[in-house]
Design a protein around this motif. Structure first.
Motif, PDB file in Angstrom:
ATOM      1  N   ASN A 100       0.849  -1.195   0.000  1.00 38.95           N
ATOM      2  CA  ASN A 100       0.000   0.000   0.000  1.00 38.95           C
ATOM      3  C   ASN A 100       0.880   1.238   0.000  1.00 38.95           C
ATOM      4  O   ASN A 100       1.912   1.275   0.679  1.00 38.95           O
ATOM      5  CB  ASN A 100      -0.879   0.040   1.254  1.00 38.95           C
ATOM      6  CG  ASN A 100      -1.669  -1.243   1.423  1.00 38.95           C
ATOM      7  OD1 ASN A 100      -2.286  -1.725   0.489  1.00 38.95           O
ATOM      8  ND2 ASN A 100      -1.606  -1.829   2.612  1.00 38.95           N
ATOM      9  N   TYR A 101       0.462   2.208  -0.805  1.00 35.25           N
ATOM     10  CA  TYR A 101       1.056   3.550  -0.698  1.00 35.25           C
ATOM     11  C   TYR A 101      -0.045   4.409  -0.105  1.00 35.25           C
ATOM     12  O   TYR A 101      -0.945   4.829  -0.830  1.00 35.25           O
ATOM     13  CB  TYR A 101       1.431   4.098  -2.076  1.00 35.25           C
ATOM     14  CG  TYR A 101       2.469   3.328  -2.850  1.00 35.25           C
ATOM     15  CD1 TYR A 101       3.822   3.386  -2.493  1.00 35.25           C
ATOM     16  CD2 TYR A 101       2.108   2.570  -3.965  1.00 35.25           C
ATOM     17  CE1 TYR A 101       4.778   2.706  -3.224  1.00 35.25           C
ATOM     18  CE2 TYR A 101       3.073   1.899  -4.709  1.00 35.25           C
ATOM     19  CZ  TYR A 101       4.397   1.974  -4.334  1.00 35.25           C
ATOM     20  OH  TYR A 101       5.335   1.312  -5.071  1.00 35.25           O
ATOM     21  N   GLY A 102      -0.011   4.639   1.181  1.00 33.16           N
ATOM     22  CA  GLY A 102      -1.119   5.351   1.812  1.00 33.16           C
ATOM     23  C   GLY A 102      -2.408   4.596   1.546  1.00 33.16           C
ATOM     24  O   GLY A 102      -2.516   3.411   1.828  1.00 33.16           O
ATOM     25  N   ASN A 153      -0.654   0.031 -17.646  1.00 33.80           N
ATOM     26  CA  ASN A 153      -0.080   1.029 -16.750  1.00 33.80           C
ATOM     27  C   ASN A 153      -0.863   1.051 -15.444  1.00 33.80           C
ATOM     28  O   ASN A 153      -2.090   1.014 -15.465  1.00 33.80           O
ATOM     29  CB  ASN A 153      -0.122   2.420 -17.388  1.00 33.80           C
ATOM     30  CG  ASN A 153       0.909   2.554 -18.491  1.00 33.80           C
ATOM     31  OD1 ASN A 153       1.938   1.888 -18.457  1.00 33.80           O
ATOM     32  ND2 ASN A 153       0.622   3.400 -19.463  1.00 33.80           N
ATOM     33  N   GLY A 154      -0.132   1.076 -14.330  1.00 33.91           N
ATOM     34  CA  GLY A 154      -0.788   1.111 -13.028  1.00 33.91           C
ATOM     35  C   GLY A 154      -1.149  -0.257 -12.487  1.00 33.91           C
ATOM     36  O   GLY A 154      -1.705  -0.373 -11.391  1.00 33.91           O
ATOM     37  N   ALA A 155      -0.807  -1.320 -13.226  1.00 32.45           N
ATOM     38  CA  ALA A 155      -1.167  -2.674 -12.793  1.00 32.45           C
ATOM     39  C   ALA A 155      -0.374  -3.126 -11.566  1.00 32.45           C
ATOM     40  O   ALA A 155      -0.797  -4.032 -10.852  1.00 32.45           O
ATOM     41  CB  ALA A 155      -0.956  -3.663 -13.944  1.00 32.45           C
ATOM     42  N   GLY A 156       0.790  -2.498 -11.358  1.00 28.07           N
ATOM     43  CA  GLY A 156       1.603  -2.853 -10.195  1.00 28.07           C
ATOM     44  C   GLY A 156       2.934  -3.510 -10.537  1.00 28.07           C
ATOM     45  O   GLY A 156       3.656  -3.953  -9.637  1.00 28.07           O
ATOM     46  N   LYS A 157       3.292  -3.543 -11.815  1.00 30.04           N
ATOM     47  CA  LYS A 157       4.529  -4.207 -12.246  1.00 30.04           C
ATOM     48  C   LYS A 157       5.763  -3.606 -11.563  1.00 30.04           C
ATOM     49  O   LYS A 157       6.586  -4.334 -10.999  1.00 30.04           O
ATOM     50  CB  LYS A 157       4.695  -4.113 -13.770  1.00 30.04           C
ATOM     51  CG  LYS A 157       3.530  -4.667 -14.568  1.00 30.04           C
ATOM     52  CD  LYS A 157       3.749  -4.535 -16.067  1.00 30.04           C
ATOM     53  CE  LYS A 157       3.880  -3.101 -16.574  1.00 30.04           C
ATOM     54  NZ  LYS A 157       2.660  -2.269 -16.410  1.00 30.04           N
ATOM     55  N   SER A 158       5.882  -2.281 -11.646  1.00 27.24           N
ATOM     56  CA  SER A 158       7.079  -1.646 -11.078  1.00 27.24           C
ATOM     57  C   SER A 158       7.117  -1.805  -9.562  1.00 27.24           C
ATOM     58  O   SER A 158       8.195  -1.985  -8.979  1.00 27.24           O
ATOM     59  CB  SER A 158       7.137  -0.165 -11.452  1.00 27.24           C
ATOM     60  OG  SER A 158       7.331  -0.032 -12.841  1.00 27.24           O
ATOM     61  N   THR A 159       5.959  -1.762  -8.935  1.00 24.24           N
ATOM     62  CA  THR A 159       5.915  -1.949  -7.481  1.00 24.24           C
ATOM     63  C   THR A 159       6.385  -3.360  -7.120  1.00 24.24           C
ATOM     64  O   THR A 159       7.161  -3.542  -6.168  1.00 24.24           O
ATOM     65  CB  THR A 159       4.481  -1.704  -6.955  1.00 24.24           C
ATOM     66  OG1 THR A 159       4.084  -0.382  -7.325  1.00 24.24           O
ATOM     67  CG2 THR A 159       4.411  -1.856  -5.452  1.00 24.24           C
ATOM     68  N   LEU A 160       5.958  -4.349  -7.896  1.00 29.03           N
ATOM     69  CA  LEU A 160       6.399  -5.722  -7.647  1.00 29.03           C
ATOM     70  C   LEU A 160       7.913  -5.851  -7.848  1.00 29.03           C
ATOM     71  O   LEU A 160       8.605  -6.455  -7.031  1.00 29.03           O
ATOM     72  CB  LEU A 160       5.630  -6.687  -8.564  1.00 29.03           C
ATOM     73  CG  LEU A 160       5.932  -8.172  -8.421  1.00 29.03           C
ATOM     74  CD1 LEU A 160       5.811  -8.641  -6.972  1.00 29.03           C
ATOM     75  CD2 LEU A 160       5.006  -9.002  -9.325  1.00 29.03           C
TER      76      LEU A 160
END
Ligand SMILES: Nc1ncnc2c1ncn2[C@@H]1O[C@H](COP(=O)(O)OP(=O)(O)O)[C@@H](O)[C@H]1O
Ligand SMILES: [Mg+2]
Length: 250
Positions: A14-16, A40-47
């Motif tokens: 979670n980001y906030g 875009n926004g699916a969460g790839k970079s976060t993973l």
């Protein structure tokens, strides 16, 4: 029991108030290329950031060789044999290819400067050349500066560096962006070489033909969740695109 080399189990981030990853599980085996795709926004970079120690997941487990690990920083993950190549290559244009391969881990020559040492330029250039050659990258000469190379050659050096240092896992976030067809082909070739050396490879890309061509398995993320994890042979371009966008039911 797991046959995974690297694995995340039920991780959330979670980001906030934003849930970027929601109960995500995925694994990569030794000698396997896993494609990670999503809009875009699916969460790839976060993973990727969780896998590479940039971020800590809010919950869930990360396991390397079946052992739970807690990366406090990217340095921890690198020490454990996990190399990550981000969209920005992180190369230093003014330095030679050899110096870039050893950037941040320069060999110090024990010498008259004592503790400061000299960078062992010749030995770095020779080893860089050998390392790049081993992973199938032909760079004219490793004493050239990065600024003298084409975009494709630069990317090849960045990938070669990551493959040369990775002992377990290599994560490539959009490595074929902005490359011509032939150069992108070289990048795919290097990924296969890494796989054939027994590394686990995670490949993030929006270029679906590349993903379909090079991967063994594809994990599809949508709005922070894994909606599909299946062998690449079970997809074609249309079904993969449909799964990414949600036009094809999970
Ligand atoms: N540092 C951040 N702070 C707040 N929200 C973020 C941050 N990074 C990413 N997000 C949000 O998390 C979600 C997933 O983003 P991201 O992992 O960049 O997706 P992708 O790489 O698939 O495009 C998006 O909704 C994005 O806006
Ligand atoms: Mg991204």
């Amino acid at each position: 029991m797991t046959d995974a080399l690297y694995e995340v189990r039920n991780i959330s981030k979670n980001y906030g108030a934003v849930t970027a990853l929601d109960n995500v599980s995925m694994k990569v085996r030794a000698g396997e290329i896993v494609g990670l795709v999503g809009d875009n926004g699916a969460g790839k970079s976060t993973l990727v950031k969780c896998l590479s120690g940039v971020h800590q997941p809010s919950s869930g487990e990360i396991l390397l060789d079946g052992q739970e690990r807690h990366w406090r920083s990217p340095h921890d993950a690198i020490q454990a044999g996990i190399e990550t190549l981000y969209q920005e290559s992180g190369l230093a244009p003014q330095l030679s290819v050899g110096a870039n391969v050893f950037l941040g881990r320069e060999e110090m020559k024990p010498g008259i400067l004592g503790k400061l040492g000299f960078l062992a330029q010749k030995s770095m250039d020779a080893r860089a050349h050998a390392d790049l050659e081993r992973v199938g990258i032909a760079v004219p000469s490793s004493n050239r500066s990065i600024a003298q190379l084409s975009g494709g050659q630069r990317q090849a050096v960045a990938i070669g560096r990551a493959v040369a240092w990775a002992s377990k896992i290599i994560i490539l976030d959009e490595p074929t962006n902005h490359l011509g067809a032939r150069q992108a082909g070289e990048v795919l070739h290097v990924m296969r070489a890494a796989r054939d050396q027994g590394l686990g490879v995670i490949f993030i890309s929006h270029t679906l033909p590349h993903v379909l061509e090079v991967t063994d398995r594809i994990v599809v993320l949508r709005l922070g969740r894994v909606v599909k994890d299946a062998p690449t042979s079970t997809f074609d371009q249309e079904s993969l695109l449909g799964t990414i966008t949600g036009l094809i039911a999970d």
